[in-house]
Design a protein around this motif. Structure first.
Motif, PDB file in Angstrom:
ATOM      1  N   ALA A 149       0.883   7.857   0.299  1.00 28.52           N
ATOM      2  CA  ALA A 149      -0.338   8.511  -0.164  1.00 28.52           C
ATOM      3  C   ALA A 149      -1.239   8.870   1.004  1.00 28.52           C
ATOM      4  CB  ALA A 149      -1.073   7.590  -1.126  1.00 28.52           C
ATOM      5  N   LEU A 150      -1.024   8.198   2.147  1.00 29.76           N
ATOM      6  CA  LEU A 150      -1.864   8.472   3.309  1.00 29.76           C
ATOM      7  C   LEU A 150      -1.395   9.693   4.086  1.00 29.76           C
ATOM      8  CD1 LEU A 150      -2.752   4.981   4.753  1.00 29.76           C
ATOM      9  CD2 LEU A 150      -4.324   6.745   4.060  1.00 29.76           C
ATOM     10  N   PRO A 177      -1.313  12.930   3.524  1.00 27.08           N
ATOM     11  CA  PRO A 177      -2.254  14.043   3.693  1.00 27.08           C
ATOM     12  C   PRO A 177      -3.361  13.717   4.684  1.00 27.08           C
ATOM     13  CG  PRO A 177      -1.918  13.556   1.355  1.00 27.08           C
ATOM     14  CD  PRO A 177      -1.211  12.500   2.134  1.00 27.08           C
ATOM     15  N   VAL A 178      -3.886  12.489   4.620  1.00 28.16           N
ATOM     16  CA  VAL A 178      -4.967  12.100   5.529  1.00 28.16           C
ATOM     17  C   VAL A 178      -4.471  12.091   6.965  1.00 28.16           C
ATOM     18  CG1 VAL A 178      -6.630  10.325   6.076  1.00 28.16           C
ATOM     19  CG2 VAL A 178      -5.988  10.715   3.712  1.00 28.16           C
ATOM     20  N   LEU A 213      -4.192  15.443   8.348  1.00 28.59           N
ATOM     21  CA  LEU A 213      -5.500  15.993   8.692  1.00 28.59           C
ATOM     22  C   LEU A 213      -5.975  15.460  10.044  1.00 28.59           C
ATOM     23  CD1 LEU A 213      -8.016  17.546   7.345  1.00 28.59           C
ATOM     24  CD2 LEU A 213      -8.929  15.247   7.275  1.00 28.59           C
ATOM     25  N   VAL A 214      -5.836  14.137  10.217  1.00 28.91           N
ATOM     26  CA  VAL A 214      -6.297  13.526  11.464  1.00 28.91           C
ATOM     27  C   VAL A 214      -5.514  14.081  12.639  1.00 28.91           C
ATOM     28  CG1 VAL A 214      -6.461  11.383  12.733  1.00 28.91           C
ATOM     29  CG2 VAL A 214      -7.119  11.442  10.342  1.00 28.91           C
ATOM     30  N   GLY A 232     -15.960  15.234   5.684  1.00 33.39           N
ATOM     31  CA  GLY A 232     -14.816  16.065   5.281  1.00 33.39           C
ATOM     32  C   GLY A 232     -13.590  15.819   6.136  1.00 33.39           C
ATOM     33  N   ILE A 233     -13.773  15.239   7.328  1.00 28.43           N
ATOM     34  CA  ILE A 233     -12.626  15.001   8.203  1.00 28.43           C
ATOM     35  C   ILE A 233     -12.105  13.590   8.031  1.00 28.43           C
ATOM     36  CG2 ILE A 233     -11.949  14.796  10.619  1.00 28.43           C
ATOM     37  CD1 ILE A 233     -13.576  17.229  11.188  1.00 28.43           C
ATOM     38  N   PHE A 234     -13.013  12.628   8.066  1.00 27.68           N
ATOM     39  CA  PHE A 234     -12.602  11.253   7.803  1.00 27.68           C
ATOM     40  C   PHE A 234     -13.802  10.522   7.233  1.00 27.68           C
ATOM     41  CE2 PHE A 234     -10.588   7.226   8.253  1.00 27.68           C
ATOM     42  CZ  PHE A 234      -9.234   7.514   8.300  1.00 27.68           C
ATOM     43  N   VAL A 282      -9.482  10.268  -2.031  1.00 29.51           N
ATOM     44  CA  VAL A 282      -8.132   9.846  -1.648  1.00 29.51           C
ATOM     45  C   VAL A 282      -8.121   8.362  -1.317  1.00 29.51           C
ATOM     46  CG1 VAL A 282      -6.301  10.111   0.056  1.00 29.51           C
ATOM     47  CG2 VAL A 282      -7.486  12.118  -0.787  1.00 29.51           C
ATOM     48  N   PHE A 283      -9.095   7.959  -0.459  1.00 25.60           N
ATOM     49  CA  PHE A 283      -9.108   6.554  -0.054  1.00 25.60           C
ATOM     50  C   PHE A 283      -9.442   5.641  -1.220  1.00 25.60           C
ATOM     51  CE2 PHE A 283      -9.286   8.127   4.307  1.00 25.60           C
ATOM     52  CZ  PHE A 283      -8.347   7.289   4.843  1.00 25.60           C
ATOM     53  N   ILE A 339      -6.296   5.261  -3.124  1.00 23.57           N
ATOM     54  CA  ILE A 339      -5.370   4.393  -2.406  1.00 23.57           C
ATOM     55  C   ILE A 339      -5.798   2.938  -2.531  1.00 23.57           C
ATOM     56  CG2 ILE A 339      -4.519   3.769  -0.109  1.00 23.57           C
ATOM     57  CD1 ILE A 339      -4.558   6.701   0.580  1.00 23.57           C
ATOM     58  N   ASN A 385      -6.591  17.411  13.554  1.00 24.95           N
ATOM     59  CA  ASN A 385      -7.845  17.430  14.290  1.00 24.95           C
ATOM     60  C   ASN A 385      -7.655  17.116  15.760  1.00 24.95           C
ATOM     61  OD1 ASN A 385      -9.910  18.199  12.565  1.00 24.95           O
ATOM     62  ND2 ASN A 385      -9.705  16.271  11.468  1.00 24.95           N
ATOM     63  N   PHE A 395       3.601  13.300  -6.419  1.00 21.98           N
ATOM     64  CA  PHE A 395       3.410  14.383  -5.446  1.00 21.98           C
ATOM     65  C   PHE A 395       4.375  15.530  -5.744  1.00 21.98           C
ATOM     66  CE2 PHE A 395       1.580  12.447  -1.303  1.00 21.98           C
ATOM     67  CZ  PHE A 395       0.590  11.835  -2.038  1.00 21.98           C
ATOM     68  N   ILE A 405       0.861  -1.181   0.000  1.00 25.57           N
ATOM     69  CA  ILE A 405       0.000   0.000   0.000  1.00 25.57           C
ATOM     70  C   ILE A 405       0.894   1.226   0.000  1.00 25.57           C
ATOM     71  CG2 ILE A 405      -1.649   1.338   1.331  1.00 25.57           C
ATOM     72  CD1 ILE A 405      -2.666  -1.316   2.457  1.00 25.57           C
ATOM     73  N   PRO A 406       0.695   2.110  -0.935  1.00 26.20           N
ATOM     74  CA  PRO A 406       1.533   3.310  -0.953  1.00 26.20           C
ATOM     75  C   PRO A 406       1.205   4.204   0.230  1.00 26.20           C
ATOM     76  CG  PRO A 406      -0.122   3.406  -2.666  1.00 26.20           C
ATOM     77  CD  PRO A 406      -0.246   2.059  -2.049  1.00 26.20           C
ATOM     78  N   ALA A 414      -6.672  15.524  -1.841  1.00 28.48           N
ATOM     79  CA  ALA A 414      -6.389  15.831  -0.442  1.00 28.48           C
ATOM     80  C   ALA A 414      -6.397  17.337  -0.234  1.00 28.48           C
ATOM     81  CB  ALA A 414      -5.042  15.257  -0.029  1.00 28.48           C
ATOM     82  N   ILE A 444      -4.519  11.742  -5.746  1.00 27.91           N
ATOM     83  CA  ILE A 444      -4.513  11.752  -4.280  1.00 27.91           C
ATOM     84  C   ILE A 444      -4.132  13.134  -3.768  1.00 27.91           C
ATOM     85  CG2 ILE A 444      -3.296  10.866  -2.261  1.00 27.91           C
ATOM     86  CD1 ILE A 444      -3.078   8.190  -3.853  1.00 27.91           C
ATOM     87  N   GLU A 447       5.298  17.229   2.956  1.00 29.86           N
ATOM     88  CA  GLU A 447       3.842  17.310   2.891  1.00 29.86           C
ATOM     89  C   GLU A 447       3.272  18.101   4.055  1.00 29.86           C
ATOM     90  OE1 GLU A 447       1.462  15.985   0.568  1.00 29.86           O
ATOM     91  OE2 GLU A 447       3.271  16.067  -0.638  1.00 29.86           O
ATOM     92  N   TYR A 461     -11.568  13.504   0.848  1.00 23.90           N
ATOM     93  CA  TYR A 461     -10.821  12.356   1.355  1.00 23.90           C
ATOM     94  C   TYR A 461     -11.409  11.028   0.912  1.00 23.90           C
ATOM     95  CZ  TYR A 461      -7.990  15.571   3.848  1.00 23.90           C
ATOM     96  OH  TYR A 461      -7.115  16.564   4.117  1.00 23.90           O
TER      97      TYR A 461
END
Lengths: 431, 374
Positions: A279-280, A282-283, A286-287, B149-151, B337-338, B341, A290, B312, A275-276, B329, B325, A377, B334
């Motif tokens: 690529a996660l 950015p996510v 974000l988490v 929008g958050i997850f 994005v997922f 992925i 938060n 990127f 799994i790249p 992002a 992605i 990033e 998101y």
């Protein structure tokens, strides 16, 4: 010395290889600069007597040619038919070209009609005064122009088309026009090469010349100082190694203790590596954002990404180490009535330590890449990753190369550091 | 390990017991409140029989049992006692599912068992894991009412995947067929040829190998922007990144495979007066194959990761999974994005499995497989 001589020779060869590589990558760019007329210097030619354009005035010919390539949009250019001056003017249609309308009004009631730079012939439209009816509806946003007097059909060949054919024997002439004189970058290919603003591969000595100014660019107190960035990134990578190592050990121990867990999870730890993860990023950012972590200044994203990348080799080789026990030793321990936990601590665990470090070494380089990407990033200004991005954006290719060499050395250094830890913690095993 | 399992079960029943009270309090009938607990006990019972088929049946039932409370959680909101009950329910069923899957792999085999049963025993536990993870994901997102929008939730990703499959497939075509495949072929064949050259030269082995090994520690994706300048921002520069990334592992492994020979075999061949070409073809090359496949698998994984990082770092035309992605992002999409992925993982896992299959069929004679067979 005898061991290092071949390495030294190969290194020197690789560095020297930088010169042909620089030419290989730079020359096509230089040639492009040289061929591209837009990048040429312009020069206006003014003649007191005037010069005739090539082309026959036989009453029907409308195509005439300037002596040299001409600049298309040029206010100083003149064109005369006998004594009357022709003006270069492009008229736009009064209506929007929406792809449905076929009738357009122009300012003048005569002239050449051009669609997207291509001269249309009389059969393509019908003229009613200043209204042009196209036989084929022009597509949306097509560029329609009307040139009342004349149109530059081919600026590289200096070719113009007159709206009306001059009468037989008329003199078509000019006394001023602007030409493309010479490439702005220089007369020869090499001159153009040397004046390239950014070389993809700079000559090695140019890189070498940048080293000292590069290190002195920021004082040690500035967080953009290169020594500080390097330390910061190595700190990030080391923390990711610590995290990944811990996760790896825990998983490996669980796998060895509970067979079903291994059967259920091991295929997915392998899959997790395909799994790249990058690529996660950015996510993840974000988490973490938060959860109230300022990602721009935190080591956490770096640590997590790096840990994810480096835990896998650790798991695999630690499991191998925990399992690769001499059955004789196990029998001995059992005959001493050792409890399973004792066997684990006194036999399995020590045997796995060198394997653990071997796995960690394998993960180190990847963890460094993860750290660099996480820094770029997350816009973390303190690390090497951000420095690389910054230098790329400002076009200092030589500095990018210096940064790459630094991060390469950092990678080698970190692997050596893990090797040192291995010697410290498992001195009985020379791997 | 038996005591651990029993403790496991005890903890589980305790969890479900907590769930019991609030469920009755909620006002539903007692029977309905008991239903999940009964279901869980049924699953546990099936799993504890220790036979393959009952344990297999218990897994999907427990997964469905974990799925049911998710819907209730979204309606209840957090903090209420009933919500705690449903949470206990949810986690309890997940544990049951995991436990049942473990029992499947531990179930006793009959003397002469059919192949299908053996397969089931091997495949079910790993197949359960993604379902459990997806349920946890969905449960957390819905239970805590995390905004999209958050997850995003699993269903958001699924919807996005279904609606933009065409775009994602086009992106995968650019990323995998153009960038990865092209770069991989060039990088691997160049690495193999250079590896052969190095294997036959002691000088290069001494001089080049340490440097090639050191290159493994260089973050080559850092070169991506430089390559973008040299090859343009379209797919060529990303393929160039893949070439460099795949080159070094292949070189190192080829050299190892070609040189780490069994001296006995080498001497035997020499005693038969084999010429160097024959030795290469009959001993060195077969010996290098397992090493080469290791390198290929490593290179495949590396190239997917690097190509996405390269996309990127070299913002070109907005095509390719990495670009998708990165752009999504930035826009906060998101779910896209997922979905991207997911597609890229699926493809790279397929590539990895394909290489493993090729490895097994080409190097099945190798001792590392023979041991497993016994």
């Amino acid at each position: 010395m005898k061991r290092f001589l071949p390495i030294l020779i190969v290194l020197v060869v690789l560095i020297l290889l930088g010169y042909p590589l620089a030419l290989l990558f730079g020359l096509p760019l230089a040639r492009r600069d040289m061929k591209d007329l837009r990048k040429w210097e312009k020069e206006t030619i003014s003649l007191s007597d005037g010069v005739a354009l090539a082309g026959q005035s036989d009453g029907s010919n409308t195509v005439f040619t300037y002596p040299r390539a001409i600049v298309e949009n040029d206010d100083s250019r003149t064109l005369f038919v006998n004594d009357s001056s022709l003006i270069y003017k492009a008229e736009r249609p009064e209506e929007r070209v929406d792809g449905e309308r076929a009738d357009f009004h122009f300012e003048s009631d005569h002239g050449l009609v051009v669609q997207d730079g291509v001269l249309l012939s009389d059969g393509d439209y019908v003229r009613e005064q200043n209204l042009i009816r196209f036989r084929q509806t022009p597509p949306r946003n097509a560029q329609l122009r009307q040139y009342p007097d004349y149109f530059v059909q081919d600026s590289e060949r200096g070719e113009v088309v007159l709206g009306a054919a001059p009468e037989t024997g008329a003199r078509v002439w000019t006394d001023s026009y602007t030409i493309y004189a010479r490439p702005a970058c220089g007369d020869t290919l090499m001159a153009c090469f040397f004046s390239l603003p950014q070389h993809p591969v700079p000559f090695p000595h140019w890189i070498a010349a940048r080293v000292v100014p590069f290190f002195q660019k920021f004082p040690l107190t500035d967080e953009r100082n290169i020594v500080r960035s390097t330390l910061y990134t190595s700190l990030g990578t080391l923390s990711s190694l610590a995290l990944g190592g811990a996760v790896g050990i825990i998983l490996a121990v669980l796998f060895v203790m509970f067979r079903p867990l291994e059967r259920a999870l091991l295929p997915w730890t392998i899959a997790s590596q395909t799994i790249p993860i990058i690529a996660l990023v950015p996510v993840l950012l974000l988490v973490l954002g938060n959860f109230g972590i300022t990602i721009q200044t935190s080591l956490l994203p770096t640590a997590i990404i790096g840990a994810y990348i480096c835990f896998f080799p650790v798991v695999v080789s630690t499991v191998k180490g925990l399992r690769a026990i001499d059955p004789l030793i196990l029998d001995l321990m059992k005959s001493y009535a050792a409890k399973p936990l004792e066997i684990f601590w006194k036999v399995r665990f020590p045997a796995a330590v060198p394997f653990f470090f071997t796995g960690l070494k394998l993960g180190t380089a990847a963890a460094l890449v993860g750290a660099l990407v996480a820094e770029t990033e997350s816009n973390n200004r303190r690390g090497l990753g951000f420095q690389i991005l910054g230098q790329v954006q400002s076009g200092n290719v030589a500095d990018v190369w210096i940064l790459l060499i630094i991060s390469g050395l950092l990678g080698v250094g970190l692997v050596a550091f893990v090797g040192l830890l291995q010697r410290l913690f498992a001195p009985w095993e020379r791997v | 390990m038996k005591p651990i399992w029993t403790a496991f079960i005890a903890a589980l029943v305790a969890l479900l017991g907590i769930g019991l009270g609030p469920l009755a309090q909620e006002g539903s009938s007692t029977l309905l409140g008991f239903f999940p607990v009964l279901l869980a006990l049924l699953c546990l019972g099936l799993a504890l029989i220790g036979k393959l088929i009952p344990a297999t049946l218990a897994v999907p039932v427990a997964l469905i049992g974990a799925y049911l409370p998710i819907g209730k959680l979204s309606a209840l909101g957090n903090g209420s006692v009933a919500a705690w009950g449903y949470w206990a329910n949810f986690w309890g069923f997940l544990l049951v599912a995991f436990f049942a899957a473990g029992r499947v792999s531990l179930s006793e085999a009959d003397g002469n068992e059919e192949r299908a049963k053996k397969r089931l025993r091997g495949a079910l536990p790993p197949a359960t894991v993604p379902f459990i993870l997806l349920l946890i994901w969905q449960g957390l997102v819905i239970g805590f009412q995390v905004p999209k929008g958050i997850f995003p939730g699993v269903h958001h990703v699924y919807n996005q995947l279904a609606s933009s499959l065409g775009v994602l497939l086009t992106d995968s075509y650019i990323t995998f067929v153009k960038e990865v495949q092209f770069g991989f072929l060039i990088g691997v064949s160049a690495g193999f040829l250079v590896g052969i050259a190095i294997a036959y030269s002691r000088f290069l082995q001494n001089g080049f190998l340490p440097i090639a090994a050191a290159f493994g520690a260089v973050p080559i994706v850092g070169l991506a922007p430089v390559l973008g300048r040299a090859f343009g921002v379209d797919w060529q520069s990303k393929a160039a990144v893949v070439v460099i990334v795949t080159f070094f592992p292949v070189v190192l492994n080829t050299v190892q495979g070609l040189t780490q020979l069994d001296t006995l075999k080498l001497e035997l061949l020499k005693a038969y007066a084999a010429n160097p070409w024959q030795i290469f073809l009959k001993l060195r090359l077969p010996n290098a194959l397992p090493f080469l496949f290791n390198a290929l698998k490593l290179a495949a994984v590396l190239s997917v990761i690097s190509v996405i990082v390269a996309e990127f770092l070299i913002p070109g035309p907005p095509r390719g999974l990495g670009q998708r992605i990165s752009l999504s992002a930035r826009q906060g999409a998101y779910d896209t994005v997922f979905a991207a992925i997911f597609v890229s993982s699926l493809i790279s896992i397929t590539i990895y499995q394909l290489l493993s299959w090729l490895e097994r069929s080409l190097t099945g004679w190798h001792p590392s497989y023979r041991e497993e067979g016994h």
